[in-house]
Motif scaffolding. Sequence first.
Motif, PDB file in Angstrom:
ATOM      1  N   ARG A   1     113.152 -50.826  -7.172  1.00  0.00           N
ATOM      2  CA  ARG A   1     111.725 -50.965  -7.495  1.00  0.00           C
ATOM      3  C   ARG A   1     111.450 -52.323  -8.128  1.00  0.00           C
ATOM      4  O   ARG A   1     110.436 -52.970  -7.827  1.00  0.00           O
ATOM      5  N   GLY A   2     112.335 -52.787  -9.010  1.00  0.00           N
ATOM      6  CA  GLY A   2     112.125 -54.083  -9.635  1.00  0.00           C
ATOM      7  C   GLY A   2     112.189 -55.229  -8.647  1.00  0.00           C
ATOM      8  O   GLY A   2     111.426 -56.201  -8.753  1.00  0.00           O
ATOM      9  N   SER A   3     113.106 -55.137  -7.671  1.00  0.00           N
ATOM     10  CA  SER A   3     113.212 -56.209  -6.682  1.00  0.00           C
ATOM     11  C   SER A   3     112.000 -56.255  -5.762  1.00  0.00           C
ATOM     12  O   SER A   3     111.626 -57.333  -5.280  1.00  0.00           O
ATOM     13  N   ILE A   4     111.354 -55.124  -5.513  1.00  0.00           N
ATOM     14  CA  ILE A   4     110.176 -55.093  -4.629  1.00  0.00           C
ATOM     15  C   ILE A   4     108.923 -55.534  -5.382  1.00  0.00           C
ATOM     16  O   ILE A   4     108.097 -56.277  -4.838  1.00  0.00           O
ATOM     17  N   LEU A   5     108.762 -55.112  -6.634  1.00  0.00           N
ATOM     18  CA  LEU A   5     107.548 -55.447  -7.377  1.00  0.00           C
ATOM     19  C   LEU A   5     107.478 -56.932  -7.708  1.00  0.00           C
ATOM     20  O   LEU A   5     106.414 -57.552  -7.610  1.00  0.00           O
ATOM     21  N   GLY A   6     108.577 -57.526  -8.109  1.00  0.00           N
ATOM     22  CA  GLY A   6     108.559 -58.938  -8.479  1.00  0.00           C
ATOM     23  C   GLY A   6     107.867 -59.152  -9.811  1.00  0.00           C
ATOM     24  O   GLY A   6     107.901 -58.306 -10.714  1.00  0.00           O
ATOM     25  N   GLU A   7     107.210 -60.308  -9.958  1.00  0.00           N
ATOM     26  CA  GLU A   7     106.539 -60.647 -11.209  1.00  0.00           C
ATOM     27  C   GLU A   7     105.286 -59.805 -11.386  1.00  0.00           C
ATOM     28  O   GLU A   7     104.685 -59.333 -10.426  1.00  0.00           O
ATOM     29  N   ASN A   8     104.884 -59.634 -12.644  1.00  0.00           N
ATOM     30  CA  ASN A   8     103.683 -58.862 -12.951  1.00  0.00           C
ATOM     31  C   ASN A   8     102.438 -59.585 -12.449  1.00  0.00           C
ATOM     32  O   ASN A   8     102.382 -60.818 -12.378  1.00  0.00           O
ATOM     33  N   LEU A   9     101.443 -58.794 -12.107  1.00  0.00           N
ATOM     34  CA  LEU A   9     100.174 -59.352 -11.660  1.00  0.00           C
ATOM     35  C   LEU A   9      99.390 -59.903 -12.841  1.00  0.00           C
ATOM     36  O   LEU A   9      99.439 -59.364 -13.953  1.00  0.00           O
TER      37      LEU A   9
ATOM     38  N   GLY B   1      90.616 -39.043 -11.426  1.00  0.00           N
ATOM     39  CA  GLY B   1      91.527 -38.689 -10.340  1.00  0.00           C
ATOM     40  C   GLY B   1      91.680 -39.763  -9.290  1.00  0.00           C
ATOM     41  O   GLY B   1      92.325 -39.518  -8.261  1.00  0.00           O
ATOM     42  N   LEU B   2      91.122 -40.956  -9.511  1.00  0.00           N
ATOM     43  CA  LEU B   2      91.238 -42.057  -8.557  1.00  0.00           C
ATOM     44  C   LEU B   2      92.295 -43.051  -9.030  1.00  0.00           C
ATOM     45  O   LEU B   2      92.255 -43.516 -10.175  1.00  0.00           O
ATOM     46  N   LEU B   3      93.220 -43.369  -8.132  1.00  0.00           N
ATOM     47  CA  LEU B   3      94.303 -44.301  -8.437  1.00  0.00           C
ATOM     48  C   LEU B   3      94.296 -45.430  -7.413  1.00  0.00           C
ATOM     49  O   LEU B   3      93.882 -45.247  -6.268  1.00  0.00           O
ATOM     50  N   VAL B   4      94.781 -46.570  -7.831  1.00  0.00           N
ATOM     51  CA  VAL B   4      95.034 -47.702  -6.931  1.00  0.00           C
ATOM     52  C   VAL B   4      96.503 -48.047  -7.064  1.00  0.00           C
ATOM     53  O   VAL B   4      96.974 -48.411  -8.142  1.00  0.00           O
ATOM     54  N   LEU B   5      97.240 -47.910  -5.954  1.00  0.00           N
ATOM     55  CA  LEU B   5      98.692 -48.097  -5.942  1.00  0.00           C
ATOM     56  C   LEU B   5      99.020 -49.418  -5.252  1.00  0.00           C
ATOM     57  O   LEU B   5      98.662 -49.632  -4.087  1.00  0.00           O
ATOM     58  N   TYR B   6      99.694 -50.307  -5.988  1.00  0.00           N
ATOM     59  CA  TYR B   6     100.051 -51.638  -5.497  1.00  0.00           C
ATOM     60  C   TYR B   6     101.457 -51.604  -4.925  1.00  0.00           C
ATOM     61  O   TYR B   6     102.366 -50.986  -5.488  1.00  0.00           O
ATOM     62  N   ARG B   7     101.678 -52.326  -3.814  1.00  0.00           N
ATOM     63  CA  ARG B   7     102.960 -52.248  -3.105  1.00  0.00           C
ATOM     64  C   ARG B   7     104.010 -53.200  -3.670  1.00  0.00           C
ATOM     65  O   ARG B   7     105.207 -52.992  -3.457  1.00  0.00           O
ATOM     66  N   GLY B   8     103.609 -54.290  -4.351  1.00  0.00           N
ATOM     67  CA  GLY B   8     104.565 -55.248  -4.900  1.00  0.00           C
ATOM     68  C   GLY B   8     104.501 -56.590  -4.199  1.00  0.00           C
ATOM     69  O   GLY B   8     104.081 -56.707  -3.049  1.00  0.00           O
ATOM     70  N   ARG B   9     104.963 -57.624  -4.896  1.00  0.00           N
ATOM     71  CA  ARG B   9     104.919 -58.976  -4.337  1.00  0.00           C
ATOM     72  C   ARG B   9     105.928 -59.162  -3.211  1.00  0.00           C
ATOM     73  O   ARG B   9     105.668 -59.876  -2.231  1.00  0.00           O
ATOM     74  N   ASN B  10     107.102 -58.582  -3.337  1.00  0.00           N
ATOM     75  CA  ASN B  10     108.187 -58.813  -2.369  1.00  0.00           C
ATOM     76  C   ASN B  10     108.279 -57.703  -1.319  1.00  0.00           C
ATOM     77  O   ASN B  10     109.342 -57.505  -0.725  1.00  0.00           O
TER      78      ASN B  10
ATOM     79  N   ASP C   1      92.064 -40.566 -19.607  1.00  0.00           N
ATOM     80  CA  ASP C   1      91.431 -40.596 -18.297  1.00  0.00           C
ATOM     81  C   ASP C   1      91.407 -41.995 -17.694  1.00  0.00           C
ATOM     82  O   ASP C   1      91.391 -42.161 -16.488  1.00  0.00           O
ATOM     83  N   ARG C   2      91.389 -42.993 -18.553  1.00  0.00           N
ATOM     84  CA  ARG C   2      91.355 -44.364 -18.071  1.00  0.00           C
ATOM     85  C   ARG C   2      92.262 -45.204 -18.945  1.00  0.00           C
ATOM     86  O   ARG C   2      92.178 -45.151 -20.166  1.00  0.00           O
ATOM     87  N   GLU C   3      93.139 -45.958 -18.308  1.00  0.00           N
ATOM     88  CA  GLU C   3      94.102 -46.760 -19.048  1.00  0.00           C
ATOM     89  C   GLU C   3      93.774 -48.239 -18.947  1.00  0.00           C
ATOM     90  O   GLU C   3      93.334 -48.705 -17.889  1.00  0.00           O
ATOM     91  N   PRO C   4      93.996 -48.994 -20.018  1.00  0.00           N
ATOM     92  CA  PRO C   4      93.829 -50.453 -19.932  1.00  0.00           C
ATOM     93  C   PRO C   4      95.041 -51.079 -19.253  1.00  0.00           C
ATOM     94  O   PRO C   4      96.152 -51.061 -19.800  1.00  0.00           O
ATOM     95  N   PHE C   5      94.843 -51.601 -18.047  1.00  0.00           N
ATOM     96  CA  PHE C   5      95.939 -52.212 -17.316  1.00  0.00           C
ATOM     97  C   PHE C   5      95.976 -53.734 -17.492  1.00  0.00           C
ATOM     98  O   PHE C   5      96.786 -54.394 -16.862  1.00  0.00           O
ATOM     99  N   ASP C   6      95.066 -54.270 -18.294  1.00  0.00           N
ATOM    100  CA  ASP C   6      95.066 -55.717 -18.489  1.00  0.00           C
ATOM    101  C   ASP C   6      96.321 -56.146 -19.244  1.00  0.00           C
ATOM    102  O   ASP C   6      96.779 -55.459 -20.173  1.00  0.00           O
ATOM    103  N   ASN C   7      96.856 -57.276 -18.842  1.00  0.00           N
ATOM    104  CA  ASN C   7      98.038 -57.835 -19.497  1.00  0.00           C
ATOM    105  C   ASN C   7      97.579 -58.652 -20.710  1.00  0.00           C
ATOM    106  O   ASN C   7      96.943 -59.694 -20.562  1.00  0.00           O
TER     107      ASN C   7
END
Length: 430
Positions: free
Chosen positions: A167-175, A254-263, A393-399
Motif C-alpha cells: 500500500r505504501g509503494s502504491i500511494l507514494g507521497e501524501n497529497l 455515507g459518501l466517501l472519495v477513495l484515491y488510488r495513489g500516485r504510483n 461524520d466528517r473528518e478534516p483531511f487537510d494536511n
Amino acid sequence: MLISLGRTTRRRLTPLPLSLTRHRLSSSSSTTSTAPPSSTLYSKYSFKPPLSLHPDPNPNQNPNPNPKPTTTKKQKTPYRPPSSLDRTGSKPRRHSELPFDFSFSYTESSPSVRPIGLREPKYSPFGPDRVDRPWTGVCAPVVDPRVKNVEEGREDLKLAEKRKRMRGSILGENLTNAERKVLVDRCQRGRTKRQVNLGRDGLTHNMLNDIHNHWKHAEAVRIKCMGVPTVDMKNVCTQLEDKTFGKIIHRHGGLLVLYRGRNYHPKKRPVIPLMLWKPHDPVYPRLIKTTIEGLSIEETKEMRKKGLAVPPLTKLAKNGYYGSLVPMVRDAFLVSDLVRIDCQGLEKSDYKKIGCKLRDLVPCILVTFDKEQIVVWRGKDYKPKEGDIFFPDREPFDNRDNNFDSGPDEQEISEDDGSQHAFHSGDESE
C-alpha cells in the motif's frame, strides 16, 4: 291429341301400400343371406385376421413367444455444483497473490465469530479451477498450500507487513491540500456519474474489481454507503483502504472519495478472481437467548414486555444512513436502562445485523427482536466509556503541515434529499 298427351305425362304413379313394401324387403334380405357370397376377395388375397380378433383360449399365455428386451433409458447423473475442492490434477486458471483472505463480504463477516454450521456443502463460489485457494465454506484463506486441512492452517504472520508495504509503494507521497480538493471536486455528482454503491452486504469481493475498473479512467472514485454497514463506518473505511490499497481523501456521512495513489498503474492492477455466485449464509449462534444472563425467566419476560412498551428512540428507514445510531443509544442509556428502535419495513436479517453491531459497539445486551423492534438493555453494571470519541461524520483531511494555498473552499458533494440522514426520531412519527 295434344291435350290427351299432356294429361298422360302429368299423371302421377300411385304409391304402394306399406305392408307390400315390408314384404318385399323381408323377402330380399332372406334371399341374400341364404345365397352364397358373390365376392372372391377373401379367397383371392387369403386374408388372415389378427390375433387380437380371435378368442383367446389361454389368457395367461404370452401371444408373442420371442419378446425383445425393452431398452432402458440411461439415467442422468444428478447435478452437482462445481467445486474447487475436488480437482483432478488440473491447475487453477488464475494465481491469486493478494495478501488477504477471500470472502464474500469484508465488512459484514467477522473472522472472530466462527459459524456453527453451513447451509450447503463447501462448494466454491469461484467455480472449478478458478483460483488456487480452497474454499472453506466461509472464506478462501491465505495459507501455505502444503497444508492438508485449510481450517487448521494458520495465516502467515508477515501478511500484515506485506500489505502495508504494498500500500505504501502504491500511494507514494501524501497529497497536498490543493490536489486533494481538486480530486474531491471532480467526484461531485454534478461533475461525474461514476459511483460505487455499497449496500446491505457491505464491501463485497466483486466490488473490489469494480473499484479498480473505475480507477482506469479517474484517480478517485465516489462510494456511497447505505444500509446496515453504515452503523460502523470506521470498519467500512478501514476495510476499503486495507483491501484496495487506496486512501480515503474525503468523507461526509455515507459518501466517501477513495484515491488510488500516485504510483498506481492500471495495467499492473492486482488480479482479483470474481465470485460466480453468492454463497449461502452460514449458521451462527442465536443472538436472543431464552433467559438473559443474571435474570430469571419471569424477569426476562417482564423486561421484554416493558421494552416493547418503551417509546422508540428512533425509526430506521430502509437503506438509510445509520452512522449516528450508536452515539444515540449511548446517550439514551444515561437516562434509561431500556432502549427501543423501530425497524418496521426493514428486512429481518437487516435489523438482526444492526442489533449485533449495537451489542459489540455500544456495548449492550439484546433483549428481543419481536414486532420488528430492537430492544436493548444496558445491563446492571453499566458504566459509560470515558474519553471515547466516536467516529465523526466528517473528518478534516487537510494536511496541517502543508501550508500551501489550498484555493477556494471545498464544496460539499451533493446527495439526494433524505439519503444522507435517512432516519428520524420516533417521536415525530407518532
